[in-house]
Design a protein around this motif. Structure first.
Motif, PDB file in Angstrom:
ATOM      1  N   SER A   7      -1.218  22.743 -12.887  1.00 29.53           N
ATOM      2  CA  SER A   7      -1.269  21.873 -11.704  1.00 29.53           C
ATOM      3  C   SER A   7      -0.986  22.670 -10.441  1.00 29.53           C
ATOM      4  O   SER A   7      -1.712  22.571  -9.450  1.00 29.53           O
ATOM      5  N   LEU A   8       0.097  23.470 -10.469  1.00 23.83           N
ATOM      6  CA  LEU A   8       0.469  24.232  -9.270  1.00 23.83           C
ATOM      7  C   LEU A   8      -0.660  25.160  -8.854  1.00 23.83           C
ATOM      8  O   LEU A   8      -1.005  25.243  -7.679  1.00 23.83           O
ATOM      9  N   GLU A   9      -1.259  25.845  -9.830  1.00 20.47           N
ATOM     10  CA  GLU A   9      -2.309  26.814  -9.487  1.00 20.47           C
ATOM     11  C   GLU A   9      -3.557  26.118  -8.978  1.00 20.47           C
ATOM     12  O   GLU A   9      -4.139  26.513  -7.959  1.00 20.47           O
ATOM     13  N   GLN A  10      -3.962  25.053  -9.681  1.00 16.71           N
ATOM     14  CA  GLN A  10      -5.196  24.376  -9.263  1.00 16.71           C
ATOM     15  C   GLN A  10      -5.020  23.704  -7.907  1.00 16.71           C
ATOM     16  O   GLN A  10      -5.858  23.849  -7.005  1.00 16.71           O
ATOM     17  N   VAL A  11      -3.917  22.965  -7.747  1.00 21.04           N
ATOM     18  CA  VAL A  11      -3.685  22.276  -6.470  1.00 21.04           C
ATOM     19  C   VAL A  11      -3.438  23.295  -5.358  1.00 21.04           C
ATOM     20  O   VAL A  11      -3.939  23.151  -4.243  1.00 21.04           O
ATOM     21  N   GLY A  12      -2.695  24.356  -5.683  1.00 18.83           N
ATOM     22  CA  GLY A  12      -2.425  25.386  -4.681  1.00 18.83           C
ATOM     23  C   GLY A  12      -3.698  26.035  -4.183  1.00 18.83           C
ATOM     24  O   GLY A  12      -3.915  26.174  -2.978  1.00 18.83           O
ATOM     25  N   LEU A  13      -4.581  26.414  -5.130  1.00 12.44           N
ATOM     26  CA  LEU A  13      -5.835  27.048  -4.725  1.00 12.44           C
ATOM     27  C   LEU A  13      -6.693  26.070  -3.918  1.00 12.44           C
ATOM     28  O   LEU A  13      -7.288  26.443  -2.904  1.00 12.44           O
ATOM     29  N   ALA A  14      -6.734  24.804  -4.372  1.00 13.24           N
ATOM     30  CA  ALA A  14      -7.535  23.809  -3.651  1.00 13.24           C
ATOM     31  C   ALA A  14      -7.014  23.648  -2.231  1.00 13.24           C
ATOM     32  O   ALA A  14      -7.786  23.574  -1.270  1.00 13.24           O
TER      33      ALA A  14
END
Lengths: 353, 258
Positions: A138-145
């Protein structure tokens, strides 16, 4: 029920009969009792129905009593007030009950072990395991988005407010409106079709791209509103000092509105943090820890919740994990909101002496 | 130092609407010129054409020439940003930057335009605040927000901000209309001091103010609502208020207008 408390017998054009202060409470209590009585009598067993009947009685009772004692104008005023209260309660009750139920069921397995371990080889029907892999995903996907979506969104809003004239600006506004209405599954399908064209396997960054599509219009809209709130006089003051337009925007307009912009971005982040559909299509889910968002399937919190429910086969352990993950997700979003409010307060234009 | 302004045949538009038509005048360096006239006659619009702020308004367009010491502000290749560094402006409503302290407000024009050493900035800020007669009131709270000052102090802060970049000309658009008589007096005194260093053009609705502060006065009028505003006459202030050459001017300043 209550009766009129007429305090002054002399005829006065300024003072009229008025209900005592505790009247709304009395009417509320009365209508609640009456509502429960009617419901029991009629054999209704849903508490929601009891509440709704009591709410209707409350509004009608307020109007009837106030109209008799105080007159029609005051009665309308009281009805408006009571409608606002009823609407407030109707909105708050589900919210509180949702948080309550999630908290009560979520704390069962929520501990440090749960937060720091993945599912690994633990089958979905067995107890144990954790959500570390989902949190990382979640952190990586939301962070990148956010890293992609927030700058593009803010820059688009700056273009629309500060530079946009004529057809291009209108077209951009129109497409932002259209994008706001895109269902998340459609955004997911769009990226999926690209993935199929390039013959790629699911990976975290593909999910980020779909989330970016969902996030951008929200950021554009909120930032636009915030930039419009900056008084034109400040822009003119800066331009009249011989400051170029781009520096005016960078040093005067953005600092003045940074609090609101941050809040808007955080709300957009909160929105995409709970998206399941595109993640399901593009990231696929993975019980093991995968720290690399650019290769291989990943997990994410909303997807984890869904999969625990779907694959539980009636296992209580899976349900407990799903609730705990839900609680984690709510806490995550809430912390983001608090951080946003903190930044907004810290950066707000200062007025004190 | 102060520069001369030479306007010839200036016409300004908002979209297709002509706001002012065919204005020509000369403003001598180091003098105070007041613009008077009824609302909507284009005084402010004309003022804004003198530092190319008019074109900031959507649809704003200008024809004609404005010479600043023989250089046309509307000539090809002229950068409006450089024009505004030469011709500063003070607005009707005080508008300090809300995110900045008093110090930063005064230093804003310099900071946003280039690199200055902290000590240089300190000197310029002190000099500008002294020039705006505000130093004694704010010297102990330079780091407090500028929006915490009173209206009159805010306006003097805006004047300090405008003179900190050392313009050649200072335009003032009804700088006292939002202020009480005492703050107004402070700013009028200030105008008297500033005219040694800057050419000053001031728009005002207050004819006593025009009579008090200005050397020359220009009267603007419009033939009818919807018609463009025109310059009726410009002359020495004393003459305008005692013996104007146009009947309309006399009617306006003696209150017999319309």
């Amino acid at each position: 029920m209550s009766t009129a408390a007429v305090t002054d017998k002399r005829p006065s054009t300024l003072r009229a009969a008025s209900l005592p202060r505790w009247t709304p409470w009395a009417i509320a209590a009365g209508s609640l009792v009456l509502g429960i009585g009617i419901s029991m009598g009629a054999g209704l067993d849903s508490q929601i129905q009891w509440g709704l009947i009591a709410a209707v009685l409350f509004v009608l009772g307020t109007f009837g009593i106030a109209a008799r004692v105080e007159g029609r104008r005051q009665a309308k005023d009281r009805v408006a007030t009571s409608l606002v209260w009823v609407a407030f309660l109707l909105a708050v009750v589900p919210l509180v009950s949702l948080i309550w139920v999630t908290a009560v069921r979520g704390v069962k397995v929520l501990d440090l072990y749960f937060l720091t371990h993945s599912m690994g080889v633990v089958a979905d029907t067995e107890p144990g395991g954790g959500i570390y892999h989902a949190i990382i995903g979640s952190l990586e996907q939301v962070g990148l988005a956010t890293l992609i979506g927030a700058p593009i969104g803010v820059l688009t809003a700056i273009y629309l407010v500060e530079y946009g004239r004529g057809r291009l600006a209108k077209a951009v506004t129109f497409f932002v409106d259209v994008m706001t209405g895109i269902p998340s599954i459609v955004a997911g399908l769009f990226i999926l079709s690209l993935m199929l064209i390039f013959k790629m396997q699911p990976f975290g960054f593909a999910g980020s791209l779909a989330l970016t599509i969902l996030m951008m219009p929200v950021v554009v809209r909120s930032t636009e509103e915030m930039l419009k709130l900056v008084p034109n006089e400040l822009r003119e003051a800066s331009l009249a000092l011989g400051v170029p337009k781009w520096r005016t925007i960078l040093k005067v307009v953005l600092p003045t509105s940074i609090g609101g912009i941050t809040t808007g971005v955080m709300l957009a982040v909160a929105r995409i943090a709970g998206e399941t559909a595109p993640v399901l299509l593009l990231v696929f889910g993975n019980p093991f820890i995968n720290n690399n968002p650019f290769e291989g399937a990943q997990a994410s919190l909303p997807l984890y919740i869904y999969q625990q429910f779907a694959n539980s086969a009636g296992s209580g352990a899976a349900f407990d994990r799903a609730w705990a993950a839900s609680l984690t997700l709510i806490a995550f979003v809430m912390i983001l909101n608090l951080v946003a409010r903190g930044i907004a307060r810290w950066k707000a234009p200062k007025t004190g002496r | 130092m102060a520069k001369r302004i030479d306007v010839s045949g200036l016409t300004a538009f908002y979209g297709s609407h002509k706001a002012i038509e065919d204005i020509s005048m000369t403003v001598e360096p180091g003098s105070v010129t007041a613009f008077i006239g009824p609302s909507g006659c284009g005084k402010s619009t004309f003022l804004r054409t003198l530092n190319r702020m008019h074109e900031v308004t959507p649809g704003g367009r200008v024809e004609g020439k404005v010479l600043l010491d023989d250089e046309d502000l509307y000539g090809t290749g002229v950068d409006p940003v450089s024009v505004r560094r030469e011709v500063g402006m003070v607005f009707q409503r005080p508008n300090p930057f809300p995110t900045m302290s008093i110090f930063d407000n005064v230093a804003a024009g310099l900071r946003l335009n280039g690199n200055y050493k902290k000590s240089e900035l300190n000197d310029i800020v002190e000099k500008s605040l002294k020039g705006a007669n505000l130093w004694n009131e704010v010297k102990d709270r330079l780091n407090k927000p500028g929006s915490g000052l009173s209206g009159g102090q805010q306006q003097r802060l805006c004047i300090a901000r405008a003179i900190a970049v050392e313009p050649k000309v200072l335009l003032m658009d009804e700088p006292c209309s939002a202020l009480d008589p005492i703050s107004t007096l402070a700013i009028e005194d200030l105008i008297g001091e500033l005219k040694e260093r800057f050419t000053i053009v001031i728009v005002t609705h207050n004819m006593q103010q025009a009579a008090r502060v200005s050397d020359r006065t220009a009267f603007f009028n419009l033939a009818a609502v919807g018609q463009p505003g025109r310059l009726i006459e410009i002359d020495d202030t004393e003459r305008i208020f005692s013996n104007p050459s146009v009947q309309a001017t006399e009617d306006y300043i003696s209150g017999r207008f319309g």
